[in-house]
Structures are given as structure tokens and as C-alpha cells.
Design a protein around this motif. Sequence first.
Motif, PDB file in Angstrom:
ATOM      1  N   LYS A   1       0.845  -1.197   0.000  1.00 26.15           N
ATOM      2  CA  LYS A   1       0.000   0.000   0.000  1.00 26.15           C
ATOM      3  C   LYS A   1       0.881   1.248   0.000  1.00 26.15           C
ATOM      4  N   ILE A   2       0.593   2.153  -0.939  1.00 28.85           N
ATOM      5  CA  ILE A   2       1.372   3.377  -1.097  1.00 28.85           C
ATOM      6  C   ILE A   2       0.492   4.586  -0.827  1.00 28.85           C
ATOM      7  N   LEU A   3       1.032   5.520  -0.072  1.00 27.63           N
ATOM      8  CA  LEU A   3       0.408   6.833   0.109  1.00 27.63           C
ATOM      9  C   LEU A   3       1.162   7.791  -0.805  1.00 27.63           C
ATOM     10  N   ALA A   4       0.454   8.422  -1.737  1.00 27.48           N
ATOM     11  CA  ALA A   4       1.077   9.326  -2.697  1.00 27.48           C
ATOM     12  C   ALA A   4       0.662  10.757  -2.406  1.00 27.48           C
ATOM     13  N   VAL A   5       1.630  11.669  -2.479  1.00 29.87           N
ATOM     14  CA  VAL A   5       1.392  13.081  -2.170  1.00 29.87           C
ATOM     15  C   VAL A   5       1.921  13.923  -3.326  1.00 29.87           C
ATOM     16  N   GLU A   6       1.021  14.638  -4.008  1.00 27.73           N
ATOM     17  CA  GLU A   6       1.391  15.447  -5.173  1.00 27.73           C
ATOM     18  C   GLU A   6       0.910  16.880  -4.956  1.00 27.73           C
ATOM     19  N   PHE A   7       1.851  17.752  -4.581  1.00 24.93           N
ATOM     20  CA  PHE A   7       1.529  19.148  -4.253  1.00 24.93           C
ATOM     21  C   PHE A   7       2.244  20.133  -5.180  1.00 24.93           C
ATOM     22  N   SER A   8       2.658  19.706  -6.375  1.00 19.09           N
ATOM     23  CA  SER A   8       3.486  20.569  -7.213  1.00 19.09           C
ATOM     24  C   SER A   8       2.697  21.610  -8.004  1.00 19.09           C
ATOM     25  N   SER A   9       1.370  21.515  -8.015  1.00 19.26           N
ATOM     26  CA  SER A   9       0.548  22.495  -8.728  1.00 19.26           C
ATOM     27  C   SER A   9      -0.516  23.045  -7.785  1.00 19.26           C
ATOM     28  N   GLU A  10      -1.379  23.928  -8.304  1.00 21.23           N
ATOM     29  CA  GLU A  10      -2.435  24.487  -7.459  1.00 21.23           C
ATOM     30  C   GLU A  10      -3.510  23.456  -7.129  1.00 21.23           C
ATOM     31  N   ARG A  11      -3.513  22.323  -7.819  1.00 23.94           N
ATOM     32  CA  ARG A  11      -4.423  21.225  -7.505  1.00 23.94           C
ATOM     33  C   ARG A  11      -3.629  20.178  -6.723  1.00 23.94           C
ATOM     34  N   ARG A  12      -3.634  20.321  -5.424  1.00 28.64           N
ATOM     35  CA  ARG A  12      -2.868  19.410  -4.556  1.00 28.64           C
ATOM     36  C   ARG A  12      -3.722  18.185  -4.238  1.00 28.64           C
ATOM     37  N   SER A  13      -3.096  17.017  -4.260  1.00 24.78           N
ATOM     38  CA  SER A  13      -3.859  15.798  -4.020  1.00 24.78           C
ATOM     39  C   SER A  13      -3.051  14.763  -3.250  1.00 24.78           C
ATOM     40  N   VAL A  14      -3.795  13.890  -2.581  1.00 24.07           N
ATOM     41  CA  VAL A  14      -3.235  12.756  -1.850  1.00 24.07           C
ATOM     42  C   VAL A  14      -4.044  11.529  -2.252  1.00 24.07           C
ATOM     43  N   ALA A  15      -3.397  10.381  -2.364  1.00 17.45           N
ATOM     44  CA  ALA A  15      -4.099   9.153  -2.739  1.00 17.45           C
ATOM     45  C   ALA A  15      -3.468   7.953  -2.052  1.00 17.45           C
ATOM     46  N   THR A  16      -4.267   6.915  -1.871  1.00 19.80           N
ATOM     47  CA  THR A  16      -3.764   5.618  -1.423  1.00 19.80           C
ATOM     48  C   THR A  16      -3.994   4.619  -2.549  1.00 19.80           C
ATOM     49  N   VAL A  17      -2.942   3.882  -2.879  1.00 19.52           N
ATOM     50  CA  VAL A  17      -2.983   2.927  -3.982  1.00 19.52           C
ATOM     51  C   VAL A  17      -2.417   1.604  -3.501  1.00 19.52           C
TER      52      VAL A  17
END
Length: 219
Positions: free
Chosen positions: A2-18
Amino acid sequence: MKILAVEFSSERRSVATVEKQGDAEPRLLGEAEEVGGRNAHAFALVEQVLQQAKMEREQVDCIAVGLGPGSYAGIRAAIALAQGWQLAREIRLVGINSVECLAAQAQRNGMRGRINITVDAQRNEFYLATYHLDESSFTEVEPLHLGSRAEVENRIAEKQMVIGPDAARSMVGAADLFPTAAELGRLAFGKTVFVSGERLEPIYLREVSFMKAPPPRLI
């Protein structure tokens, strides 16, 4: 895994679990996004996706972080979250180029052929990379570099596809595409090199320069 992904490089910041089991395709368990604002509500997004996935923090095996290029403050916030988590739980970390994430998204969205991915670098410059997309993969054709506005506009004039975060707002003829934590998490399963928190750094192609302060004036 299970991976927790964090993508904050643009104005649309998101977090996901995959999650990925065996040879099966990665499965999205939870996803949360926020748009705009100066501050990233990282922990609130994390709690939201963990609740969606019915996961506890202890069940996260790895954290994937989008390293940009893009919002320096957002990327630093994502890195700080990953570093703190690793200190507390000795978790594995992987950093991924956000432009690679965009290429994977474009391929998944059905885009094919040669595409140019651009990210506003300020000072009338753009981070620019070129990929070739086919039915099953994406391949880097031209590595990430700093380009001028004229260089990007010339590619649009040549009818080349140009995409990226807020690209349509930056120049006529380009199309918007924002990196997502969900795609970042899927990419992370193909990575085999994990790093310690202190080795995670935002992708920033300009040379760092410092101006020496003048000596104090004697009164």
C-alpha cells in the motif's frame, strides 16, 4: 503493498492511497484534492484518504512524493510530511518527477504521439520536456530543461501538442493537465530505488545563487 502518494506541485494538490497485489494492476483505494489557496492542508487530506481506504497509518508501506517542478512551497510541504513520517515509522520513501507523472496521465487519458509537457518556471521561462506516447507506454524524447516562452510558442505554432498545469492560461493553443497523486501512486510501484528523507529535494533547474550582504555601516 500500500502506497500513500502526495502530489503538491501544482495548485491542484492531491493525496491518494494505492494498493497492488502480485501482478494485478494497482488499485486506487482513496483520493482527495484541494484547489487554490496558499497553504496545503496535508494532514487533513491524508486523513480523508485513509478513511476512504479504511486504512490505519501503520498499514502504509511506502510514501511517494511528487518532486515537481512546480510550486516550491507545495513540494516542500509534501517532502516535510514524508520526512516526518519516516522519522516516526522508518517507512520507505520514493521521489518521482511530476512531469513523468503528467506523461503517464496523458498516456492513460488516451493521448498518443509526440507531446510537450510544460510547467511555468516564472521569469518568462518554462520547464519543458517531450515524450512519445503509444498504446502501452510513454518514452522520454527530450529531457526536462528550461525553455523560453518563444520556444514553447514555436512548438504550438508547429501544431505540436503542448500540455501542463495551467498551460492554457499561460498561452493560447496549449491544454491543461494537472499531476495527480493517484497517477503518482501507480508509477511508484515501478520504482525500485527508495531514499532517506533528507535526500528528497524539489526539482529546480536554475542554479542557486546567493548575494553577499554588504558589511554593516560604522556609525
